[in-house]
Design an enzyme around this catalytic site. Structure first.
Site, PDB file in Angstrom:
ATOM      1  N   CYS A 150       0.816  -1.215   0.000  1.00  0.00           N
ATOM      2  CA  CYS A 150       0.000   0.000   0.000  1.00  0.00           C
ATOM      3  C   CYS A 150       0.854   1.271   0.000  1.00  0.00           C
ATOM      4  O   CYS A 150       1.434   1.613   1.037  1.00  0.00           O
ATOM      5  CB  CYS A 150      -0.905  -0.054   1.229  1.00  0.00           C
ATOM      6  SG  CYS A 150      -1.762   1.466   1.628  1.00  0.00           S
TER       7      CYS A 150
ATOM      8  N   CYS B 203       0.054   3.794   2.725  1.00  0.00           N
ATOM      9  CA  CYS B 203       0.506   3.303   4.031  1.00  0.00           C
ATOM     10  C   CYS B 203       1.973   3.658   4.249  1.00  0.00           C
ATOM     11  O   CYS B 203       2.368   4.074   5.343  1.00  0.00           O
ATOM     12  CB  CYS B 203       0.322   1.793   4.142  1.00  0.00           C
ATOM     13  SG  CYS B 203      -1.392   1.256   3.997  1.00  0.00           S
TER      14      CYS B 203
END
Length: 111
Positions: free
Chosen positions: A35, A38
């Site tokens: 991600c 993230c």
């Protein structure tokens, strides 16, 4: 995800002891290694954990490594952050954000 000294990385097995039974506020980031947002959020959370050491713990939970906990809290996107206090969720934030915005949102949730 690599562990840091500022944000503890958890598994399903440690979630209850490190979050639900922990005294005071704990910010849990539900994250994933694949991600990009993230990865963008990781240094923001590390800074926040250092800045608020002693008053807020920061932990990360990889949704692929801890699917039971992610499902239990209805996490459908990464990153998702849930602020817990004394084992109770106070609020949920979805998506990356700046440090300033994150601090403001956490302060509102914790009030």
């Amino acid at each position: 995800m690599p562990a840091t000294t500022d944000v503890t990385h958890l598994t399903d097995d440690r979630f209850a002891s490190d979050v639900l039974l922990a005294p005071g506020p704990v910010l849990v980031e539900f994250t994933a290694s694949w991600c990009p947002p993230c990865r963008q959020l990781a240094p923001v959370l590390a800074d926040l954990a250092r800045e608020r050491a002693g008053e807020l713990r920061g932990v990360a939970l990889d949704v692929d490594e801890a699917p039971l906990t992610a499902a239990r809290y209805g996490v459908l996107a990464a990153p998702t952050m849930i602020l817990f206090r004394d084992g109770e969720p106070l609020g949920k934030l979805v998506g990356a954000r700046s440090g300033r915005r994150l601090r403001e949102e956490l302060d509102r949730m914790a009030a």
